[in-house]
Design a protein around this motif. Structure first.
Motif, mmCIF file in Angstrom:
data_model
loop_
_atom_site.group_PDB
_atom_site.id
_atom_site.type_symbol
_atom_site.label_atom_id
_atom_site.label_comp_id
_atom_site.label_asym_id
_atom_site.label_seq_id
_atom_site.Cartn_x
_atom_site.Cartn_y
_atom_site.Cartn_z
ATOM 1 N N ASN A 1 -65.840 115.582 44.367
ATOM 2 C CA ASN A 1 -65.474 116.057 45.930
ATOM 3 C C ASN A 1 -64.487 115.323 46.514
ATOM 4 O OD1 ASN A 1 -67.477 117.827 45.251
ATOM 5 N ND2 ASN A 1 -69.092 117.078 46.485
ATOM 6 N N TYR A 2 -64.387 113.906 46.106
ATOM 7 C CA TYR A 2 -63.388 113.153 46.818
ATOM 8 C C TYR A 2 -62.018 113.400 46.276
ATOM 9 C CZ TYR A 2 -60.679 108.886 48.280
ATOM 10 O OH TYR A 2 -60.023 108.094 48.905
ATOM 11 N N LYS A 3 -61.917 113.671 44.964
ATOM 12 C CA LYS A 3 -60.791 114.176 44.321
ATOM 13 C C LYS A 3 -60.065 115.464 45.025
ATOM 14 C CE LYS A 3 -61.172 111.483 40.105
ATOM 15 N NZ LYS A 3 -61.658 111.539 38.722
ATOM 16 N N ILE A 4 -61.001 116.331 45.121
ATOM 17 C CA ILE A 4 -60.871 117.694 45.618
ATOM 18 C C ILE A 4 -60.249 117.426 47.151
ATOM 19 C CG2 ILE A 4 -61.506 120.104 46.598
ATOM 20 C CD1 ILE A 4 -63.736 119.743 44.031
ATOM 21 N N MET A 5 -60.803 116.701 47.921
ATOM 22 C CA MET A 5 -60.719 116.232 49.343
ATOM 23 C C MET A 5 -59.203 115.847 49.272
ATOM 24 S SD MET A 5 -62.316 113.949 52.197
ATOM 25 C CE MET A 5 -62.047 112.446 51.268
ATOM 26 N N MET A 6 -58.774 114.791 48.473
ATOM 27 C CA MET A 6 -57.635 114.164 48.490
ATOM 28 C C MET A 6 -56.417 115.245 47.963
ATOM 29 S SD MET A 6 -58.324 111.340 49.533
ATOM 30 C CE MET A 6 -56.700 110.755 49.819
ATOM 31 N N GLN A 7 -56.855 116.135 47.319
ATOM 32 C CA GLN A 7 -55.737 117.232 46.897
ATOM 33 C C GLN A 7 -55.557 118.057 47.710
ATOM 34 O OE1 GLN A 7 -54.160 117.092 43.778
ATOM 35 N NE2 GLN A 7 -52.942 118.854 44.684
ATOM 36 N N THR A 8 -56.376 118.723 48.837
ATOM 37 C CA THR A 8 -56.562 119.481 49.704
ATOM 38 C C THR A 8 -55.661 118.672 50.825
ATOM 39 O OG1 THR A 8 -58.553 120.280 49.191
ATOM 40 C CG2 THR A 8 -57.805 120.827 51.446
ATOM 41 N N LYS A 9 -55.852 117.577 50.971
ATOM 42 C CA LYS A 9 -54.887 116.883 51.990
ATOM 43 C C LYS A 9 -53.727 116.765 51.746
ATOM 44 C CE LYS A 9 -58.268 113.628 54.261
ATOM 45 N NZ LYS A 9 -58.625 112.368 54.550
ATOM 46 N N ALA A 10 -53.238 116.482 50.171
ATOM 47 C CA ALA A 10 -51.870 116.378 49.815
ATOM 48 C C ALA A 10 -51.250 117.718 49.823
ATOM 49 C CB ALA A 10 -51.959 115.936 48.201
ATOM 50 N N ASN A 11 -51.779 118.811 49.679
ATOM 51 C CA ASN A 11 -51.405 120.367 49.456
ATOM 52 C C ASN A 11 -51.157 120.762 51.362
ATOM 53 O OD1 ASN A 11 -51.865 120.615 46.993
ATOM 54 N ND2 ASN A 11 -53.795 121.792 47.059
ATOM 55 N N ALA A 12 -51.768 120.357 52.205
ATOM 56 C CA ALA A 12 -51.494 120.530 53.483
ATOM 57 C C ALA A 12 -50.506 119.699 54.100
ATOM 58 C CB ALA A 12 -52.991 120.099 54.323
ATOM 59 N N ARG A 13 -50.190 118.475 53.373
ATOM 60 C CA ARG A 13 -49.094 117.672 53.807
ATOM 61 C C ARG A 13 -47.868 118.522 53.313
ATOM 62 N NH1 ARG A 13 -49.913 113.508 51.031
ATOM 63 N NH2 ARG A 13 -51.676 112.647 52.148
ATOM 64 N N VAL A 14 -47.888 118.875 52.015
ATOM 65 C CA VAL A 14 -46.777 119.745 51.429
ATOM 66 C C VAL A 14 -46.549 120.817 52.282
ATOM 67 C CG1 VAL A 14 -46.050 121.079 49.436
ATOM 68 C CG2 VAL A 14 -46.909 118.653 49.174
ATOM 69 N N LEU A 15 -47.541 121.616 52.652
ATOM 70 C CA LEU A 15 -47.227 122.856 53.497
ATOM 71 C C LEU A 15 -46.426 122.497 54.792
ATOM 72 C CD1 LEU A 15 -50.455 124.886 52.707
ATOM 73 C CD2 LEU A 15 -48.063 125.467 52.145
ATOM 74 N N ALA A 16 -46.996 121.393 55.375
ATOM 75 C CA ALA A 16 -46.766 121.126 56.754
ATOM 76 C C ALA A 16 -45.071 120.615 56.617
ATOM 77 C CB ALA A 16 -47.360 119.882 57.281
ATOM 78 N N GLU A 17 -44.770 119.911 55.607
ATOM 79 C CA GLU A 17 -43.217 119.622 55.300
ATOM 80 C C GLU A 17 -42.448 120.868 55.069
ATOM 81 O OE1 GLU A 17 -43.622 116.868 51.917
ATOM 82 O OE2 GLU A 17 -44.318 115.232 53.170
ATOM 83 N N ARG A 18 -42.798 121.679 54.307
ATOM 84 C CA ARG A 18 -42.211 122.947 53.950
ATOM 85 C C ARG A 18 -42.185 123.778 55.318
ATOM 86 N NH1 ARG A 18 -45.100 125.879 49.097
ATOM 87 N NH2 ARG A 18 -44.651 124.512 47.474
ATOM 88 N N ASP A 19 -42.982 123.882 56.215
ATOM 89 C CA ASP A 19 -42.989 124.663 57.442
ATOM 90 C C ASP A 19 -41.854 123.727 58.340
ATOM 91 O OD1 ASP A 19 -43.712 126.566 59.350
ATOM 92 O OD2 ASP A 19 -45.013 125.123 60.374
#
Length: 163
Positions: free
Chosen positions: A95-113
Protein backbone atom coordinates in the motif's frame (compact mmCIF):
# COMPACT_ATOMS: atom_id res chain seq x y z
CA UNK A 1 -37.41 -18.05 46.24
CA UNK A 2 -34.88 -15.76 47.91
CA UNK A 3 -35.37 -12.05 47.55
CA UNK A 4 -32.48 -9.86 46.51
CA UNK A 5 -31.66 -7.04 48.90
CA UNK A 6 -32.74 -3.60 47.67
CA UNK A 7 -30.15 -1.55 45.81
CA UNK A 8 -28.40 1.10 47.78
CA UNK A 9 -28.10 4.14 45.50
CA UNK A 10 -25.61 5.90 47.75
CA UNK A 11 -23.33 2.88 47.84
CA UNK A 12 -23.42 2.57 44.04
CA UNK A 13 -22.71 6.30 43.69
CA UNK A 14 -19.80 6.13 46.16
CA UNK A 15 -18.23 3.10 44.46
CA UNK A 16 -18.43 4.71 41.03
CA UNK A 17 -17.04 7.98 42.40
CA UNK A 18 -14.04 6.29 44.01
CA UNK A 19 -13.35 4.32 40.82
CA UNK A 20 -13.40 7.52 38.78
CA UNK A 21 -10.77 9.31 40.89
CA UNK A 22 -8.47 6.30 41.17
CA UNK A 23 -5.40 6.56 38.92
CA UNK A 24 -5.65 4.65 35.69
CA UNK A 25 -4.01 1.29 35.49
CA UNK A 26 -1.17 0.79 33.07
CA UNK A 27 -2.19 -1.88 30.63
CA UNK A 28 0.29 -4.58 29.87
CA UNK A 29 -1.07 -5.93 26.63
CA UNK A 30 0.45 -8.00 23.89
CA UNK A 31 2.54 -6.08 21.37
CA UNK A 32 0.92 -6.62 17.98
CA UNK A 33 3.23 -4.66 15.70
CA UNK A 34 4.98 -1.44 14.71
CA UNK A 35 4.53 0.92 11.81
CA UNK A 36 7.10 2.84 9.77
CA UNK A 37 6.52 5.99 11.88
CA UNK A 38 7.65 4.22 15.05
CA UNK A 39 4.22 3.82 16.68
CA UNK A 40 3.72 0.54 18.56
CA UNK A 41 0.32 -1.19 18.75
CA UNK A 42 -1.04 -3.30 21.61
CA UNK A 43 -4.04 -5.49 22.32
CA UNK A 44 -5.62 -7.20 25.30
CA UNK A 45 -7.85 -10.04 24.04
CA UNK A 46 -11.56 -10.05 24.79
CA UNK A 47 -12.70 -11.87 27.91
CA UNK A 48 -16.38 -12.86 27.71
CA UNK A 49 -16.33 -14.11 31.30
CA UNK A 50 -15.72 -10.57 32.55
CA UNK A 51 -18.38 -9.09 30.21
CA UNK A 52 -15.77 -7.61 27.86
CA UNK A 53 -16.87 -8.66 24.40
CA UNK A 54 -14.31 -6.64 22.43
CA UNK A 55 -10.56 -6.62 22.87
CA UNK A 56 -8.81 -3.47 24.08
CA UNK A 57 -6.59 -1.90 21.44
CA UNK A 58 -4.32 1.11 21.69
CA UNK A 59 -1.06 2.47 20.41
CA UNK A 60 1.99 4.03 21.95
CA UNK A 61 3.33 6.90 19.82
CA UNK A 62 7.02 7.20 19.06
CA UNK A 63 7.21 10.39 21.12
CA UNK A 64 5.39 10.39 24.44
CA UNK A 65 1.92 11.98 24.55
CA UNK A 66 1.87 12.79 20.83
CA UNK A 67 -1.44 11.11 20.10
CA UNK A 68 -1.93 13.13 16.92
CA UNK A 69 1.04 11.33 15.37
CA UNK A 70 0.81 10.16 11.79
CA UNK A 71 -0.57 6.65 11.43
CA UNK A 72 -1.12 4.36 8.42
CA UNK A 73 -4.76 3.83 7.45
CA UNK A 74 -4.47 0.06 7.91
CA UNK A 75 -3.46 0.42 11.57
CA UNK A 76 -6.18 3.00 12.20
CA UNK A 77 -8.76 0.61 10.76
CA UNK A 78 -7.48 -2.11 13.10
CA UNK A 79 -7.65 0.21 16.13
CA UNK A 80 -11.24 1.20 15.32
CA UNK A 81 -12.33 -2.44 14.85
CA UNK A 82 -12.97 -2.05 11.10
CA UNK A 83 -10.67 -5.00 10.54
CA UNK A 84 -10.18 -8.05 12.72
CA UNK A 85 -6.55 -8.88 12.12
CA UNK A 86 -3.65 -6.43 12.23
CA UNK A 87 -2.02 -5.52 8.91
CA UNK A 88 1.00 -7.49 7.78
CA UNK A 89 4.32 -5.94 6.76
CA UNK A 90 3.77 -7.08 3.14
CA UNK A 91 0.38 -5.35 3.01
CA UNK A 92 1.79 -2.15 4.47
CA UNK A 93 4.70 -2.16 2.00
CA UNK A 94 2.39 -2.82 -0.96
CA UNK A 95 0.00 0.00 0.00
CA UNK A 96 2.93 2.36 0.65
CA UNK A 97 4.30 1.70 -2.85
CA UNK A 98 0.84 2.32 -4.36
CA UNK A 99 0.58 5.59 -2.41
CA UNK A 100 4.02 6.75 -3.59
CA UNK A 101 3.19 5.84 -7.22
CA UNK A 102 -0.08 7.78 -6.99
CA UNK A 103 1.78 10.82 -5.66
CA UNK A 104 4.32 10.56 -8.50
CA UNK A 105 1.51 10.31 -11.09
CA UNK A 106 -0.21 13.36 -9.58
CA UNK A 107 3.07 15.29 -9.73
CA UNK A 108 3.51 14.39 -13.43
CA UNK A 109 -0.06 15.47 -14.22
CA UNK A 110 0.42 18.76 -12.39
CA UNK A 111 3.60 19.43 -14.37
CA UNK A 112 1.83 18.61 -17.66
CA UNK A 113 -1.04 20.92 -16.76
CA UNK A 114 1.36 23.73 -15.87
CA UNK A 115 3.21 23.23 -19.18
CA UNK A 116 -0.04 23.28 -21.17
CA UNK A 117 -1.08 26.50 -19.41
CA UNK A 118 2.17 28.15 -20.43
CA UNK A 119 1.78 27.04 -24.05
CA UNK A 120 -1.91 28.01 -24.13
CA UNK A 121 -2.97 24.64 -25.48
CA UNK A 122 -6.59 24.40 -26.65
CA UNK A 123 -6.84 20.76 -25.50
CA UNK A 124 -6.54 21.76 -21.88
CA UNK A 125 -9.19 20.69 -19.39
CA UNK A 126 -11.41 23.50 -18.04
CA UNK A 127 -10.46 24.99 -14.71
CA UNK A 128 -12.41 23.62 -11.79
CA UNK A 129 -12.17 26.88 -9.88
CA UNK A 130 -13.80 28.98 -12.62
CA UNK A 131 -17.41 27.83 -13.03
CA UNK A 132 -19.07 27.91 -16.44
CA UNK A 133 -21.66 30.54 -17.19
CA UNK A 134 -25.29 29.72 -16.58
CA UNK A 135 -26.07 29.80 -20.31
CA UNK A 136 -23.37 27.19 -21.03
CA UNK A 137 -24.76 24.97 -18.31
CA UNK A 138 -28.32 25.30 -19.67
CA UNK A 139 -27.19 24.37 -23.20
CA UNK A 140 -25.70 21.11 -21.98
CA UNK A 141 -28.77 20.16 -19.95
CA UNK A 142 -31.31 18.09 -21.93
CA UNK A 143 -34.61 19.82 -22.67
CA UNK A 144 -37.91 18.02 -23.06
CA UNK A 145 -41.14 19.53 -24.37
CA UNK A 146 -43.28 18.02 -21.61
CA UNK A 147 -41.31 19.66 -18.80
CA UNK A 148 -41.01 23.24 -17.68
CA UNK A 149 -37.67 24.92 -18.26
CA UNK A 150 -38.37 27.52 -15.58
CA UNK A 151 -41.34 27.43 -13.19
CA UNK A 152 -44.45 28.44 -15.12
CA UNK A 153 -42.72 28.46 -18.53
CA UNK A 154 -42.95 25.45 -20.83
CA UNK A 155 -40.62 24.69 -23.72
CA UNK A 156 -43.34 25.62 -26.24
CA UNK A 157 -43.63 29.10 -24.68
CA UNK A 158 -39.89 29.61 -25.10
CA UNK A 159 -40.01 28.58 -28.76
CA UNK A 160 -42.82 31.07 -29.40
CA UNK A 161 -40.78 33.83 -27.72
CA UNK A 162 -37.78 33.12 -29.96
CA UNK A 163 -39.78 32.59 -33.20
Amino acid sequence: MAQRPPRNIFKIFWNNFTKSIRPRQVYSGDSVGKDRFGNEYFEIPADPSSARRLPRRWFKPRTDFNFEAEMPAEWEAWLRFRRKIPPSEEELDKNYKIMMQTKANARVLAERDAASRQLGSSERLPDIASPQSEDDQMKKFPKYGDYELFPGQKMEDERKDKG
